[in-house]
Design an enzyme around this catalytic site. Structure first.
Site, PDB file in Angstrom:
ATOM      1  N   SER A   1       1.994  52.299  -5.803  1.00  0.00           N
ATOM      2  CA  SER A   1       1.644  53.386  -5.947  1.00  0.00           C
ATOM      3  C   SER A   1       0.812  54.680  -5.408  1.00  0.00           C
ATOM      4  CB  SER A   1       1.145  53.636  -7.043  1.00  0.00           C
ATOM      5  OG  SER A   1       1.043  54.933  -7.965  1.00  0.00           O
TER       6      SER A   1
ATOM      7  N   ASP B   1      10.755  57.043 -12.847  1.00  0.00           N
ATOM      8  CA  ASP B   1       9.191  57.348 -13.066  1.00  0.00           C
ATOM      9  C   ASP B   1       9.158  58.605 -13.388  1.00  0.00           C
ATOM     10  OD1 ASP B   1       6.613  56.633 -11.258  1.00  0.00           O
ATOM     11  OD2 ASP B   1       6.542  55.925 -10.348  1.00  0.00           O
TER      12      ASP B   1
ATOM     13  N   HIS C   1       6.960  54.080 -13.770  1.00  0.00           N
ATOM     14  CA  HIS C   1       5.545  53.778 -12.993  1.00  0.00           C
ATOM     15  C   HIS C   1       4.827  52.184 -13.526  1.00  0.00           C
ATOM     16  CE1 HIS C   1       3.408  55.204  -9.248  1.00  0.00           C
ATOM     17  NE2 HIS C   1       2.327  54.781 -10.136  1.00  0.00           N
TER      18      HIS C   1
END
Length: 256
Positions: free
Chosen positions: A128, A199, A232
């Site tokens: 991320s 995501d 995610h």
């Protein structure tokens, strides 16, 4: 492209002085030391959670260094502090890049790699916001300098980004034009990007666009792997991909 990293949980304490990095966790190689990779966590996380996961991977020849980002006020959250590699002001591709924060984190990552033995291959990776910082580090390596003009001091052999994006993407083409050695460095640096189509924090198209932008800027060895049901977070299938890719690109002696 500027976008926030992982979701933020509760954060204890108050904001520290700017760019005061937290605790670093090191996973020593279980076999012959052939490579060192600095791995960066997502927004609101710390180095410990990823060091625990990386220690379980069948990569005995890699030393992992997992630093913790500074606690800093995040503009997106009204100034609420969180562990973050740089500030985020908006959840859009038109967000303002925090060049100062990116430079500080990329320089910190480079300082962790600079003390490794000269024969050891060096890499950066992350999840991320950590992936974004790793990709930014890769562009600094190819440019030969940070945004602030200081020289980039280490020679990278690999970069990995999971569920991330490429910061400063809009200006990268112009910044690489005419830079001595940039073409060769871009050509020689392998990059692996992985992203889940499910995501809901960093949209899938951010990862896809990042891979396309890197290729258009001369990065010839960019692999982009997508996962249909992945959100995610990371899954064993994705980490298997990372293990195989690193073993191949870094010429490691094999999995344990």
């Amino acid at each position: 492209m500027s976008f926030t990293g992982a979701s933020v949980g509760s954060v204890a304490g108050t904001a520290r002085r700017a760019f005061e990095f937290g605790q670093t966790y090191v996973v020593k190689p279980k076999g012959k030391h052939q490579a060192t990779i600095v791995w960066l966590h997502g927004l609101g996380d710390n180095g410990s959670s990823w060091s625990n996961l990386l220690e379980t991977l069948p990569l005995p020849n890699i030393k992992w260094i997992c630093p913790t980002a500074p606690q800093r006020p995040i503009t997106l959250f009204g100034g609420f502090p969180s562990t973050a590699w740089f500030d985020v002001n908006d959840l859009s591709e038109n967000a303002i890049d925090d060049n100062e924060g990116l430079d500080a984190s990329a320089a910190y990552v480079a300082s962790l790699l600079a003390t490794e033995p000269s024969h050891i291959k060096l890499g950066v990776g992350g999840f991320s916001m950590g992936a974004a910082t790793s990709l930014y580090s890769a562009t600094c390596f190819v440019r030969g300098k940070y945004e602030n003009g200081n020289s980039y001091p280490v020679n990278l052999s690999a970069a990995v980004g999971l569920s991330g994006w490429l910061p400063c993407a809009k200006t990268l083409t112009s910044k690489l034009e005419g830079v001595e050695g940039a073409v060769n460095r871009a050509t020689s640096l392998p990059i692996l990007l992985c992203h889940g189509k499910g995501d809901d924090v960093v949209p899938y198209n951010y990862g896809e666009k990042s891979s396309q932008k890197l290729r258009s800027c001369g990065f010839q060895d960019v692999a982009f792997k997508s996962y249909t049901a992945l959100g995610h977070y990371t899954i064993p299938e994705e980490m298997d991909e990372v293990c195989g890719w690193l073993t191949s690109k870094l010429g490691l002696e094999g999995k344990s």
